[in-house]
Scaffold this active site. Structure first.
Site, PDB file in Angstrom:
ATOM      1  N   GLU A  12       0.816  -1.218   0.000  1.00  0.00           N
ATOM      2  CA  GLU A  12       0.000   0.000   0.000  1.00  0.00           C
ATOM      3  C   GLU A  12       0.843   1.258   0.000  1.00  0.00           C
ATOM      4  O   GLU A  12       0.510   2.258  -0.655  1.00  0.00           O
ATOM      5  CB  GLU A  12      -0.946   0.009   1.199  1.00  0.00           C
ATOM      6  CG  GLU A  12      -2.081  -0.997   1.109  1.00  0.00           C
ATOM      7  CD  GLU A  12      -1.681  -2.404   1.541  1.00  0.00           C
ATOM      8  OE1 GLU A  12      -0.537  -2.582   1.997  1.00  0.00           O
ATOM      9  OE2 GLU A  12      -2.512  -3.323   1.410  1.00  0.00           O
TER      10      GLU A  12
ATOM     11  N   HIS B 217     -11.102  -3.406  10.886  1.00  0.00           N
ATOM     12  CA  HIS B 217     -11.664  -3.163   9.546  1.00  0.00           C
ATOM     13  C   HIS B 217     -12.884  -2.249   9.585  1.00  0.00           C
ATOM     14  O   HIS B 217     -13.599  -2.169   8.591  1.00  0.00           O
ATOM     15  CB  HIS B 217     -12.096  -4.491   8.905  1.00  0.00           C
ATOM     16  CG  HIS B 217     -10.973  -5.245   8.234  1.00  0.00           C
ATOM     17  ND1 HIS B 217      -9.669  -5.169   8.627  1.00  0.00           N
ATOM     18  CD2 HIS B 217     -10.972  -6.103   7.187  1.00  0.00           C
ATOM     19  CE1 HIS B 217      -8.928  -5.957   7.857  1.00  0.00           C
ATOM     20  NE2 HIS B 217      -9.696  -6.528   6.972  1.00  0.00           N
TER      21      HIS B 217
HETATM   22  C1  TPP Z   1      -2.192  -4.462   4.800  1.00  0.00           C
HETATM   23  C2  TPP Z   1      -3.423  -5.078   4.236  1.00  0.00           C
HETATM   24  N1  TPP Z   1      -3.694  -4.924   2.934  1.00  0.00           N
HETATM   25  C3  TPP Z   1      -4.818  -5.446   2.410  1.00  0.00           C
HETATM   26  C4  TPP Z   1      -5.692  -6.157   3.187  1.00  0.00           C
HETATM   27  C5  TPP Z   1      -6.963  -6.784   2.583  1.00  0.00           C
HETATM   28  N2  TPP Z   1      -6.687  -8.229   2.441  1.00  0.00           N
HETATM   29  C6  TPP Z   1      -7.018  -9.107   3.395  1.00  0.00           C
HETATM   30  S1  TPP Z   1      -6.462 -10.648   3.080  1.00  0.00           S
HETATM   31  C7  TPP Z   1      -5.769 -10.156   1.639  1.00  0.00           C
HETATM   32  C8  TPP Z   1      -4.999 -11.137   0.796  1.00  0.00           C
HETATM   33  C9  TPP Z   1      -3.868 -11.742   1.571  1.00  0.00           C
HETATM   34  O1  TPP Z   1      -3.168 -12.632   0.769  1.00  0.00           O
HETATM   35  P1  TPP Z   1      -2.093 -13.593   1.406  1.00  0.00           P
HETATM   36  O2  TPP Z   1      -1.135 -12.810   2.241  1.00  0.00           O
HETATM   37  O3  TPP Z   1      -1.505 -14.384   0.298  1.00  0.00           O
HETATM   38  O4  TPP Z   1      -2.902 -14.519   2.396  1.00  0.00           O
HETATM   39  P2  TPP Z   1      -4.076 -15.525   2.001  1.00  0.00           P
HETATM   40  O5  TPP Z   1      -5.332 -14.742   2.015  1.00  0.00           O
HETATM   41  O6  TPP Z   1      -3.758 -16.097   0.680  1.00  0.00           O
HETATM   42  O7  TPP Z   1      -4.048 -16.541   3.085  1.00  0.00           O
HETATM   43  C10 TPP Z   1      -5.992  -8.808   1.420  1.00  0.00           C
HETATM   44  C11 TPP Z   1      -5.546  -8.067   0.229  1.00  0.00           C
HETATM   45  C12 TPP Z   1      -5.387  -6.266   4.541  1.00  0.00           C
HETATM   46  N3  TPP Z   1      -6.177  -6.907   5.392  1.00  0.00           N
HETATM   47  N4  TPP Z   1      -4.244  -5.742   5.047  1.00  0.00           N
END
Ligand code: TPP
Ligand code: TPP
Ligand code: MG
Ligand code: MG
Lengths: 323, 323, 323, 323
Positions: free
Chosen positions: C58, C128
């Site tokens: 971000e 959130h």
């Molecule tokens: C800093 C941040 N950016 C965006 C989000 C929104 N978000 C929640 S889960 C996610 C994807 C996370 O991907 P990954 O780290 O690969 O974990 P997975 O969901 O695949 O277990 C996003 C973009 C967030 N919660 N925190």
């Protein structure tokens, strides 16, 4: 009585707390050699386990402090410049502040964030001259802005002992303030308790941080004209509303002088809370930075953006005239 | 702790699997509000890693965090009660799926901010070690997190200060809908190498392979080694979040999903057990979860009058928002 | 007339601006498949050069947008959750906002930050559910919170065209609002201009975002009792003080309902600015989140922390009784 | 542009050297308020790198940024006027030392936030390329910056999207008082490798070596290559900041300083020139700087009434802070 500077009061508070409580430790950039001149002598006295120099990784070391606090420590994190709080806003507001409620009370996060030199340091320009205390008062992190050496000592001690995160702003404009202080009488100052620096009958001037000294000077200047009460909240969040209501109930008039931006700043909060509770005899006034202020580099411009004594005098005269 | 033998490892993988399936039912029935990020398919990682830990070790997880909390030893019944927002939940209903925590068994919490747990665990482990405990820690995160600066800063701090934290990257191929190749320049082990952190890649679908890699790392860390990283290759069997059950997002080819699902950690570990043993464990897990569902749904809902309980560990009470 | 949802109004605004101006492009997480369901169809229509999916970085992509803006583009950055604004607070406040002044007017930073789903989404819990618009009103970044589909369209269009950074909050509580809209009449809505939704004589209720609809409902309910004017600022910074002064000068009474934290929130700012300028016949009131609010997970607790119609009714009755 | 031949390269190194020395005199005389971070000793890096660039390429620098601004082609007189806070300065006196910018020659600005420039340059270059320019960019930063998450995120973005940005790390051994070894786990080229970015280490004291490395990288980037990193080994000859001239901080052994100063880029490049040529250049530089000082001091100071000029590019005017 010895003269104690504000800066040395902070040093002394840190030293006393480090000596008193093994769980206290300091963390920050260049704190070993004390680049900000607040931690002077502490590395030598307490060693590398208690006074940790960090890499330039503000986000990580702020959350490192959160983790250490979750494990029972009481970290004090020094930030070299106020805008570094923007960089770690997530880590403080979304993590340190929220952990206790989110976990249903399983933990506490007793971290102190110390910002020596907040506000304008002439010539440090746009990115180093912020005074972001109102932001923390909004999110609800305990926010402290001491004005005097004794309060700097006493409030920092209380911040370190507090079981919640506390941000302590030490305004650049106050760091060199000196006062005759009975060192033996230095004591913790309770968080959330205001201080009346000067009694007056006609108008309550609420002044934040270094502006307390300006308010006192203006009060003296205008003494023949108007009797000014100078009220120093010391803690902006939680605010000592009872004490302020008492003062304003007596004077009936309110002026606030505050070095943060106008919109949604602490001055607006103070006015708003007061008018909800107390009928004033004249419309309240505030002296602040402008909306959305960015401090320009050139000294005359920088000064023009900060609250001035002239503006405060004008505001006081206005509330006297208006009601 | 889950223990490391094949049966106990299977038991945990199975428990997490069935927990998630029951939780999804409760999402569908409206008992779990807000939905969950199912851990289905990734169970071998939490189970394998936590099998290498003791109760005094600390872990912190992610938004997809149920597996970590359960594998570290939290009570499934209280965990499920938390998802249902009951006072009997781990967090007294204050945290829900994304913040479930159990400090009693070293779970500093699931975490809704991607990349946030690394520095927190690092600080907690550092603090515990300073007190003489031989704690190690685990920070779980996804493939998306390796692009978050705050996590990379934590790598640096842990490496620099030789804090024994095992960074476990669960590479399930996607961050929400973003494939790894579209998001990660370089490689995940390369992220560790940048900070001199040893890294291993393991088959995350094989619980024993995960356990072995984690045990080896934990042994080295307990013997005085610094942090390590494990990239566990896995696949998310279900939606990113249960909202996808209602709103189909088009980003994973069906063949890929089928291929991913064909390597199921429950079966991979289950096949190592004699069929009757496996059946016994399955029955036992069913019973545990039946009890958990019952416990969860029987729990009282919190009283709205206590909405701000635990907001401040110091006992400060906030002004309410009423008019 | 067709019914247009708030969400689709945002989509339409983005589509129209992308079509109108080559320098507009979108940037964010999962915007290709439109996980937030705001950018639906745009990737297909405008392609990968105009609709960029980002890694979870971000801070970098926010400053990337700043850089692109400095080079003449008009990026629109979508954030999946409101607290991501905490993570990029530095990048917006200390960079994007400050560039024009610091460079002496050499540049502009026309970036729009779009936050669909701000405030509480039931069950999304502590990290959130923030509604941080007052923070941006404090720092002086243009802050927009549309309440209706037509305003969502018109304000987003104006945000994209604005030469300064603009944060547009699309409250979760408003996203599903639908209205009969003459699509041909959709037009830019000027920033900084309020909208009077309902005329009244006795009290001005200022309501922000989704709370406009609550205010209108309460006004109807109480119609026999009191004549309520419903004032929607639409832009919180810069605020339409002239229009508000006009309204309050007529009604003489002020209630503000705002879904951000009480201390230093926009409600306090509104009250403060009004009482500086207008003599009220009764003390003003505000309905807000509590000080320092963290939204607990359990739905009843979450609701208890948000401003309610009940509180608004009480506040209105109070100001009627008090003066 | 400075050009790449030995004489022009020497001229630039010498110009920066003498600019800094004159600037320090103006700090001492009180004309430059707030002090500076002298670039003394590191001149070869800015000069060498910018010799590889064209006027349409963009660079962004650091708090220690004068060299970058000058080497990219800004007028020394207007630069010095900026340090003196005059309306004739590059930023009309609004930026000062840490924000000096000259968009006309592709200088997006010095930057007071460590690690911030990487993503900004990446966005700017990406935008220019999208319009068909064959722009490349340079982000200068120090060894301290490689521990900032925001910079590492920018590495990822640039690599992922193959944006031709040359990341130039000026490793002068310290971040303020923190030695590299105390702050950087792993290595600086390793930070690049993590993202698949090719990295080279060069002798930053040899302007031609720097120029050659930069030229090679720029050629590859213009031919369609992605980002690259150069670690330039250098030494800071003077204080971190001129405040150290007043307050001695004890962190660099005198022998080390002597050793560092013994490899002076001015001499290294100067020795490559016939003595009379060097003397001519020196005289020419003196004349330029004498003129610059005169120009700077003759410039008008900005009018405090214009303190908020350029705050908003959109023409929005902020409320002032008066009472
Ligand atoms: C800093 C941040 N950016 C965006 C989000 C929104 N978000 C929640 S889960 C996610 C994807 C996370 O991907 P990954 O780290 O690969 O974990 P997975 O969901 O695949 O277990 C996003 C973009 C967030 N919660 N925190
Ligand atoms: C993000 C951030 N952290 C801290 C500071 C305060 N600060 C300014 S310069 C500096 C040291 C920077 O070191 P380095 O990157 O090595 O550059 P150098 O000063 O050696 O040129 C620090 C800590 C800052 N300006 N920004
Ligand atoms: Mg993933
Ligand atoms: Mg350095």
């Amino acid at each position: 009585m010895p003269r104690l500077s504000y800066r040395r009061a902070l040093t002394r508070a840190l030293a006393d707390e480090l000596a008193r409580d093994e769980s206290v430790f300091l963390l920050g950039e260049d704190i070993r050699v004390a680049a900000s001149n607040v931690t002077a002598g502490l590395f030598k006295r307490f060693g590398p386990e208690r006074v940790l120099d960090t890499p330039l990784s503000e986000q990580a070391f702020t959350s490192f402090a959160t983790g250490a606090a979750l494990a029972g420590m009481r970290p004090v994190v020094e930030f070299q410049i106020p805008s570094l709080l923007f960089l770690v806003f997530e880590q403080i507001v979304n993590h340190a502040h929220k952990f206790p409620l989110m976990t249903g009370g399983q933990c506490a996060v007793p971290v102190t964030y110390l910002v020596p030199g907040s506000g304008s340091r002439t010539g440090w320009a746009g990115q180093h001259s912020d005074h972001p205390y109102s932001l923390f008062a909004h999110v609800g992190v305990t926010t402290v802005v001491p004005a005097t050496p004794a309060d700097a000592y006493g409030l920092l001690v209380s911040a370190v002992r507090c079981d919640d995160p506390v941000v302590l702003f030490a305004p650049a404009g106050a760091l060199d303030v000196r006062a005759d202080v009975d060192l033996a009488a230095l004591a913790p100052v309770p968080l959330g308790r205001a201080r009346l620096h000067r009694r007056g009958d006609d108008v309550t001037v609420v002044a934040v941080g270094h502006l307390v000294h300006d308010a006192l000077a203006v009060a003296e200047e205008l003494a023949d004209e108007v009797s000014v009460e100078v009220f120093d909240p010391r803690t902006l969040y939680p605010f000592d509303w009872e004490a302020l209501a008492g003062s304003v109930a007596r004077t009936g008039r309110l002026v606030v002088v505050d070095d943060s931006n106008r919109s949604c700043g602490i001055a607006g909060e103070i006015i708003s809370t007061v008018v909800e509770r107390v009928r004033l005899v004249a419309p309240p006034r505030r002296v602040t930075r402008p909306d959305g202020a960015v401090l320009p580099f050139a000294p005359a411009l920088d000064r023009a953006v900060q609250p001035s004594r002239e503006q405060l005098r004008t505001a006081i005269r206005h509330v006297m005239k208006d009601g | 702790m889950t223990g490391a033998d094949p049966v106990r490892l299977y038991r945990m993988v199975r428990l997490i699997r069935r927990f998630e399936e029951r939780a999804i039912e409760l999402v569908r029935s409206g008992h779990v509000v807000g939905g969950i990020h199912p851990y289905l398919g990734q169970e071998g990682i939490a189970a394998g890693v936590c099998a290498a830990l003791g109760v005094d070790d600390v872990v912190a997880g992610t938004h997809r965090g149920h597996g970590h909390v359960l594998a570290k030893g939290a009570d499934p019944a209280r965990m499920l009660a938390e998802l249902c927002g009951r006072v009997t939940g781990l967090n007294a209903g204050r945290g829900g799926s994304m913040h479930a925590a159990d400090f009693g068994v070293g779970v500093l919490g699931a975490n809704a901010i991607v990349g946030a747990s690394g520095a927190i665990v690092t600080g907690a482990v550092w603090a515990r070690r300073r007190r003489g405990d031989d704690t190690v820690g685990v920070s779980f995160f996804g493939d998306g997190a390796v692009n978050e600066g705050m996590l990379l800063e934590a790598f640096n701090l842990a490496a620099l200060w030789r804090v024994p934290v095992l960074f476990v990257c669960e590479n399930n191929g996607y961050a929400t809908t973003m494939p790894v190749a579209g998001a990660v320049a370089g490689s995940i082990p390369g992220r560790a190498a940048a900070f001199g952190i040893p890294a291993a890649v393991v088959d995350g679908q094989d619980p024993e392979a995960v356990r072995d890699a984690a045990s080896a790392a934990v042994d080295r860390m307990r013997a005085g080694g610094g942090p390590e990283l494990i990239e566990a290759l896995t696949y998310r069997f279900d939606a990113h979040h249960t909202f996808e059950h209602a709103v189909r997002l088009d980003y994973r080819p069906p063949e890929e999903v089928a291929r991913g699902r064909s390597r199921d950690p429950v079966d991979i570990q289950g096949d190592r057990l004699p069929a009757p043993v496996r059946a016994d464990v399955d029955a036992e897990v069913e019973a545990v979860l039946a009890g958990a569902v019952q416990f969860a749904l029987a729990g009282a809902e919190p009283d709205p009058a206590d909405a701000l309980a635990h907001l401040y560990a110091s006992g400060l009470t906030a002004r309410t928002g009423g008019g």
